[in-house]
Enzyme design. Structure first.
Site: not given
Ligand code: ZN
Length: 369
Positions: A142, A181
């Site tokens: 991320h 994600h």
């Molecule tokens: Zn994740």
């Protein structure tokens, strides 16, 4: 076959700070008696423990690696960001970005985590191992160049890739991100580039809530080199295998990389607290086997997995064990104690038809030209 396994006890000592799940406590949010952030050492340490108990670690080349150097980090992160992170870390810790608390020395631990990813990639590119796994912590996918978020303090995989490109060890890299994600950091760093293909399979609009759309396909020279494969909440084993077979594997095959790197999160698993998907240890086993076979076909087996998310302390070890069995060919086993429970709760045939229709649309979008 040699599988290198990079880990370091110090990475389990990265501190997550005082949180109640993903909320800072205060007001009506009571502090936790124990635990805190979902990204805590236990999910990773228990995977390491399980492979020791079953003996699988004996079939791996287990080692640590040097921390990523300042020069390595600076390929991705601006000096001003690194200076601020280091200063805060030296001063006792703190938080930058969003949901990325760290304690004193957090900078060094994050650089070590990136170093494990780099070590794994280099071990494969230099021919020291057939494939490799980095039990990196904190995770990285991320993290944006100037904005750590989602428990990720530095962009581990991107740092490893940039270092390898600069050292002339590879010219063309495919990143397959099956963390539940969206791999927004990796996407952003390589969005306009043709030398790195980024493929992300994720729960649609989970985290980050506003990224990961299928229509974000790369820009400039990187047009077509970013493939987002959002799946609806509730997708299970069959949908994951289908999206791999119909899109992820053919797209990477078409790209012809020198090496495949998997951003290996286990948070698509059925009891993960941070997603609403129904993957099982068998799903991760089969996705690993498919990717390994693809690497054998197109890039002399060069395959590197870097650990990302996965927040069920109980289940992550079994998923990771299945992945490491497939990578190494070890005969050590850790039968999934939840297999019957989760197989009985897979989506209905009607849901699978619905998911299959969505996957068909994604295939049309990404592979038709
Ligand atoms: Zn994740």
């Amino acid at each position: 076959m040699t599988t290198a396994f990079f880990w370091d006890e110090r990475c389990f000592w990265h501190g997550g700070g005082n949180y109640a799940f993903t909320l800072p406590f205060g007001g009506l949010v009571q502090p936790m008696a124990a635990g805190g952030l979902p990204e805590n050492p236990e999910t990773k340490r228990r995977l390491k423990n399980l492979i020791e108990v079953t003996g699988l670690i004996g079939d791996l080349d287990a080692r640590s690696a040097p921390s990523a150097s300042w020069e390595d980090l600076a390929w991705v992160h601006p000096e001003a960001f690194l200076n601020e992170f280091k200063a805060l870390s030296d001063a006792g810790g703190g938080e930058m970005g969003l949901r990325t608390p760290f304690a004193q020395g957090g900078f060094e631990l994050a650089a070590l985590s990136a170093g494990l990813a780099k070590g794994a990639l280099y071990s494969v590119l230099k021919g020291e191992a057939d494939n490799a796994y980095a039990l990196s912590r904190p995770p990285g996918h991320h993290c944006l160049p100037e904005f750590p978020n989602g428990f990720c303090l530095l962009a581990n995989i991107a740092i490893a890739i940039e270092a390898a490109l600069a050292d002339g060890l590879t010219r063309r890299v495919a990143v397959l991100d099956w963390d539940v994600h969206h791999g927004n950091g990796t996407e952003a760093i390589f969005y306009d580039r043709a030398d790195v293909l980024t493929v992300s399979i994720h729960q649609e609009h989970n985290y980050p809530i506003d990224s990961g759309d299928a229509t974000d396909q790369g820009g400039g020279e990187g047009q077509g080199c970013n493939i987002n494969l959002p799946l609806p909440p509730g997708a299970g084993h069959r949908a994951y295998i289908e999206v791999m077979e119909r899109i992820a594997i053919p797209a990477i095959r078409r790209y012809e990389p020198d090496v495949i790197i998997v951003a290996c999160g286990y948070d698509a698993a059925a009891i993960d607290p941070l997603s609403r998907m129904l993957a099982t240890a068998q799903t991760f086993r089969e996705m690993t086997a498919m990717t390994r076979d693809l690497a054998d076909d197109i890039c002399q087996g060069r395959l590197v997995l870097v650990h990302e998310g996965g927040y069920s302390e109980v289940y992550v070890p079994f998923c990771g064990h299945a992945v490491l069995e497939e990578l190494s060919g070890s005969s050590a086993t850790a039968p999934d104690p939840f297999a019957e429970t989760f197989e009985a709760r897979q989506p209905s045939a009607a849901f699978d038809r619905f998911a299959s229709g969505l996957i068909g649309d994604l295939a049309q979008l990404h592979l038709s030209k």
